[in-house]
Motif scaffolding. Structure first.
Motif, PDB file in Angstrom:
ATOM      1  N   PRO A 162       0.815  -1.231   0.000  1.00  0.00           N
ATOM      2  CA  PRO A 162       0.000   0.000   0.000  1.00  0.00           C
ATOM      3  C   PRO A 162       0.839   1.268   0.000  1.00  0.00           C
ATOM      4  CG  PRO A 162      -0.842  -1.587   1.598  1.00  0.00           C
ATOM      5  CD  PRO A 162       0.484  -2.118   1.133  1.00  0.00           C
ATOM      6  N   ALA A 163       2.134   1.145   0.278  1.00  0.00           N
ATOM      7  CA  ALA A 163       3.013   2.314   0.304  1.00  0.00           C
ATOM      8  C   ALA A 163       3.786   2.503  -1.003  1.00  0.00           C
ATOM      9  CB  ALA A 163       4.004   2.194   1.461  1.00  0.00           C
ATOM     10  N   ASP A 164       3.603   1.598  -1.958  1.00  0.00           N
ATOM     11  CA  ASP A 164       4.362   1.654  -3.212  1.00  0.00           C
ATOM     12  C   ASP A 164       3.680   2.617  -4.179  1.00  0.00           C
ATOM     13  OD1 ASP A 164       5.856   1.218  -5.469  1.00  0.00           O
ATOM     14  OD2 ASP A 164       5.941  -0.959  -5.234  1.00  0.00           O
ATOM     15  N   SER A 165       3.881   3.886  -3.951  1.00  0.00           N
ATOM     16  CA  SER A 165       3.138   4.916  -4.697  1.00  0.00           C
ATOM     17  C   SER A 165       3.387   4.856  -6.200  1.00  0.00           C
ATOM     18  CB  SER A 165       3.497   6.306  -4.173  1.00  0.00           C
ATOM     19  OG  SER A 165       4.883   6.551  -4.307  1.00  0.00           O
ATOM     20  N   GLN A 166       4.635   4.631  -6.606  1.00  0.00           N
ATOM     21  CA  GLN A 166       4.963   4.651  -8.031  1.00  0.00           C
ATOM     22  C   GLN A 166       4.246   3.537  -8.789  1.00  0.00           C
ATOM     23  OE1 GLN A 166       9.170   4.672  -8.784  1.00  0.00           O
ATOM     24  NE2 GLN A 166       8.948   4.806 -10.988  1.00  0.00           N
ATOM     25  N   ARG A 167       4.286   2.324  -8.254  1.00  0.00           N
ATOM     26  CA  ARG A 167       3.661   1.192  -8.961  1.00  0.00           C
ATOM     27  C   ARG A 167       2.140   1.226  -8.871  1.00  0.00           C
ATOM     28  NH1 ARG A 167       8.549  -0.859  -7.081  1.00  0.00           N
ATOM     29  NH2 ARG A 167       9.813  -1.864  -8.704  1.00  0.00           N
ATOM     30  N   ILE A 168       1.621   1.707  -7.757  1.00  0.00           N
ATOM     31  CA  ILE A 168       0.167   1.848  -7.628  1.00  0.00           C
ATOM     32  C   ILE A 168      -0.351   2.841  -8.664  1.00  0.00           C
ATOM     33  CG2 ILE A 168      -1.677   2.761  -6.147  1.00  0.00           C
ATOM     34  CD1 ILE A 168      -0.061   1.598  -3.751  1.00  0.00           C
ATOM     35  N   THR A 169       0.321   3.979  -8.764  1.00  0.00           N
ATOM     36  CA  THR A 169      -0.086   5.005  -9.728  1.00  0.00           C
ATOM     37  C   THR A 169      -0.017   4.475 -11.152  1.00  0.00           C
ATOM     38  OG1 THR A 169       0.642   6.802  -8.270  1.00  0.00           O
ATOM     39  CG2 THR A 169       0.476   7.292 -10.627  1.00  0.00           C
ATOM     40  N   ARG A 170       1.069   3.781 -11.470  1.00  0.00           N
ATOM     41  CA  ARG A 170       1.234   3.248 -12.819  1.00  0.00           C
ATOM     42  C   ARG A 170       0.131   2.249 -13.148  1.00  0.00           C
ATOM     43  NH1 ARG A 170       2.421   3.764 -18.036  1.00  0.00           N
ATOM     44  NH2 ARG A 170       3.317   1.879 -18.956  1.00  0.00           N
ATOM     45  N   ALA A 171      -0.131   1.315 -12.240  1.00  0.00           N
ATOM     46  CA  ALA A 171      -1.148   0.303 -12.508  1.00  0.00           C
ATOM     47  C   ALA A 171      -2.531   0.919 -12.669  1.00  0.00           C
ATOM     48  CB  ALA A 171      -1.155  -0.731 -11.385  1.00  0.00           C
ATOM     49  N   LEU A 172      -2.835   1.918 -11.843  1.00  0.00           N
ATOM     50  CA  LEU A 172      -4.162   2.532 -11.902  1.00  0.00           C
ATOM     51  C   LEU A 172      -4.345   3.333 -13.183  1.00  0.00           C
ATOM     52  CD1 LEU A 172      -6.852   2.940 -10.485  1.00  0.00           C
ATOM     53  CD2 LEU A 172      -5.840   4.892  -9.256  1.00  0.00           C
ATOM     54  N   GLU A 173      -3.314   4.068 -13.588  1.00  0.00           N
ATOM     55  CA  GLU A 173      -3.460   4.864 -14.810  1.00  0.00           C
ATOM     56  C   GLU A 173      -3.532   3.966 -16.044  1.00  0.00           C
ATOM     57  OE1 GLU A 173      -0.142   7.549 -14.643  1.00  0.00           O
ATOM     58  OE2 GLU A 173       1.227   6.178 -15.680  1.00  0.00           O
ATOM     59  N   VAL A 174      -2.878   2.811 -15.995  1.00  0.00           N
ATOM     60  CA  VAL A 174      -2.942   1.884 -17.130  1.00  0.00           C
ATOM     61  C   VAL A 174      -4.349   1.318 -17.276  1.00  0.00           C
ATOM     62  CG1 VAL A 174      -2.210  -0.386 -17.961  1.00  0.00           C
ATOM     63  CG2 VAL A 174      -0.501   1.266 -17.205  1.00  0.00           C
ATOM     64  N   VAL A 175      -4.919   0.823 -16.186  1.00  0.00           N
ATOM     65  CA  VAL A 175      -6.243   0.207 -16.300  1.00  0.00           C
ATOM     66  C   VAL A 175      -7.303   1.244 -16.655  1.00  0.00           C
ATOM     67  CG1 VAL A 175      -6.890   0.369 -13.839  1.00  0.00           C
ATOM     68  CG2 VAL A 175      -7.799  -1.487 -15.261  1.00  0.00           C
ATOM     69  N   ARG A 176      -7.166   2.462 -16.163  1.00  0.00           N
ATOM     70  CA  ARG A 176      -8.156   3.495 -16.491  1.00  0.00           C
ATOM     71  C   ARG A 176      -7.997   4.026 -17.907  1.00  0.00           C
ATOM     72  NH1 ARG A 176      -9.237   7.291 -11.095  1.00  0.00           N
ATOM     73  NH2 ARG A 176     -10.223   5.624  -9.880  1.00  0.00           N
ATOM     74  N   SER A 177      -6.761   4.104 -18.386  1.00  0.00           N
ATOM     75  CA  SER A 177      -6.537   4.667 -19.713  1.00  0.00           C
ATOM     76  C   SER A 177      -6.772   3.647 -20.823  1.00  0.00           C
ATOM     77  CB  SER A 177      -5.109   5.213 -19.815  1.00  0.00           C
ATOM     78  OG  SER A 177      -4.857   5.768 -21.090  1.00  0.00           O
ATOM     79  N   THR A 178      -6.394   2.388 -20.579  1.00  0.00           N
ATOM     80  CA  THR A 178      -6.486   1.381 -21.651  1.00  0.00           C
ATOM     81  C   THR A 178      -7.693   0.468 -21.518  1.00  0.00           C
ATOM     82  OG1 THR A 178      -5.215  -0.357 -20.499  1.00  0.00           O
ATOM     83  CG2 THR A 178      -3.961   1.339 -21.673  1.00  0.00           C
ATOM     84  N   GLY A 179      -8.296   0.451 -20.332  1.00  0.00           N
ATOM     85  CA  GLY A 179      -9.427  -0.443 -20.120  1.00  0.00           C
ATOM     86  C   GLY A 179      -9.016  -1.869 -19.822  1.00  0.00           C
ATOM     87  N   LYS A 180      -7.707  -2.119 -19.763  1.00  0.00           N
ATOM     88  CA  LYS A 180      -7.197  -3.454 -19.464  1.00  0.00           C
ATOM     89  C   LYS A 180      -6.150  -3.350 -18.363  1.00  0.00           C
ATOM     90  CE  LYS A 180      -7.952  -5.199 -24.157  1.00  0.00           C
ATOM     91  NZ  LYS A 180      -9.117  -6.005 -23.775  1.00  0.00           N
ATOM     92  N   PRO A 181      -6.093  -4.355 -17.472  1.00  0.00           N
ATOM     93  CA  PRO A 181      -5.128  -4.299 -16.372  1.00  0.00           C
ATOM     94  C   PRO A 181      -3.697  -4.471 -16.868  1.00  0.00           C
ATOM     95  CG  PRO A 181      -6.224  -6.422 -16.405  1.00  0.00           C
ATOM     96  CD  PRO A 181      -6.920  -5.569 -17.426  1.00  0.00           C
ATOM     97  N   LEU A 182      -2.763  -4.080 -16.022  1.00  0.00           N
ATOM     98  CA  LEU A 182      -1.356  -4.166 -16.391  1.00  0.00           C
ATOM     99  C   LEU A 182      -0.946  -5.606 -16.698  1.00  0.00           C
ATOM    100  CD1 LEU A 182       0.999  -2.239 -16.745  1.00  0.00           C
ATOM    101  CD2 LEU A 182       1.584  -2.563 -14.333  1.00  0.00           C
ATOM    102  N   GLY A 183      -1.542  -6.571 -15.985  1.00  0.00           N
ATOM    103  CA  GLY A 183      -1.218  -7.969 -16.230  1.00  0.00           C
ATOM    104  C   GLY A 183      -1.508  -8.395 -17.658  1.00  0.00           C
ATOM    105  N   HIS A 184      -2.553  -7.838 -18.251  1.00  0.00           N
ATOM    106  CA  HIS A 184      -2.886  -8.149 -19.644  1.00  0.00           C
ATOM    107  C   HIS A 184      -1.740  -7.761 -20.563  1.00  0.00           C
ATOM    108  CE1 HIS A 184      -5.059  -8.086 -23.507  1.00  0.00           C
ATOM    109  NE2 HIS A 184      -4.522  -6.898 -23.677  1.00  0.00           N
TER     110      HIS A 184
END
Length: 312
Positions: A162-184
């Motif tokens: 929960p403290a990993d701000s950089q990776r949390i931000t990256r994952a959230l912006e990816v799923v919101r911008s592309t409609g698919k999760p980072l794992g995809h």
């Protein structure tokens, strides 16, 4: 194969946490190869040592420490330009190809897991992030961003602190911008060279307490070796504080000392702690994330001729 020649696809990799002695080992390997008539090129895989602005603070090898061996991608980026893992991997591939073209042995050295993984495995072809989405996500408090990620990409959230701000931000912006999760996107990696080279990897894992003691001693010494002047020069450039060079370990602590918010002793204590924390994260990643057949070894137990025998 005649003596003095190496197969064109062989690459040495020396990985280890900060202060583990990996750069010295890379030079020793290059010198050992020179003794048997083989050239070598040492290629940086450390995300702080790529910046010209951080010679001291990143512990970049000095000319004396390089001992006449060719070094590439050390100080190759100006701090005003972020060097992403993809940027570095592109440059590293070019350096490896150039070394192979001349019959030299490329020796990758560093501890930045994302750089190494991107070079070997490739990069996820994530489309460009919508700037509106990026601004919206980065404006969120960290706890809200993490809660949103738990709702929108629970698989990724479960992998992150929960403290990993950089990776949390990256994952959230990816799923919101592309409609698919980072794992995809990670399932569609492209551009890696791992399948095309014969890798000779060695992971240095020093005894932890000794490693942390070296981290403490090194940060204190940096203040007397020019790190304060480096940070003062960075601050004078008024660079974007979000740039990687401005977030390098030690920059914030020394900047606070220059602003008289921390004493020298407090700066050393804080900077040393940050260095130890970073070394711990690297140690954990290198212990668990690379393939199981990568040799993990204490630096004092390395035998160059034995562990890199495919080059001799």
């Amino acid at each position: 194969m005649s003596k003095g020649r190496t197969p064109q696809n062989k690459v040495a990799l020396i990985a280890g946490p900060t202060a583990s002695g990996k750069s010295d080992l890379a030079v020793r390997l290059a010198l050992a190869l020179a003794d048997v008539g083989r050239e070598a090129v040492i290629i940086n895989a450390d995300s702080a040592q790529v910046y010209a602005d951080l010679a001291v603070l990143s512990a970049r090898p000095t000319e004396e420490e390089m001992r006449g061996m060719p070094h590439r991608l050390f100080g190759a980026w100006d701090g005003s330009t972020a060097c992403s893992a993809a940027d570095w991997a592109t440059a590293a591939k070019a350096e490896i190809a150039a070394a192979h073209e001349t019959g030299a042995v490329p020796i990758l050295v560093g501890g930045t897991g994302l750089y190494i993984r991107t070079l070997l495995d490739g990069i996820a072809p994530v489309p460009a992030i919508d700037e509106g989405v990026r601004a919206e996500v980065r404006a969120l408090p960290l706890d809200q961003a993490y809660a949103a990620l738990q709702a929108e990409d629970p698989d990724r959230a479960a992998l992150l602190s929960p403290a990993d701000s950089q990776r949390i931000t990256r994952a959230l912006e990816v799923v919101r911008s592309t409609g698919k999760p980072l794992g995809h996107w990670h399932q569609q990696l492209e551009g890696g060279i791992g399948h095309a080279v014969t890798l000779a990897p060695l992971v240095l894992l020093p005894e932890r307490e000794a490693l942390y003691a070296r981290c403490d001693a090194r940060f204190a010494a940096m203040l007397d070796q020019g790190a304060v002047d480096e940070v003062a020069a960075l601050l004078a450039r008024n660079l974007d504080p979000a740039l990687p060079v401005m977030r390098a370990i030690g920059v914030a602590e020394i900047a606070a000392m220059l602003r008289q918010e921390l004493s020298r002793e407090e700066c050393i204590a804080s900077g040393s702690q940050a260095t130890r924390n970073y070394a711990k994260r690297q140690y954990t990643w290198l212990r668990h994330q690379p393939p199981a057949d990568w040799l993990r070894i204490a630096p004092e137990n390395v035998s160059i001729n034995t562990h890199f025998e495919i080059f001799f």
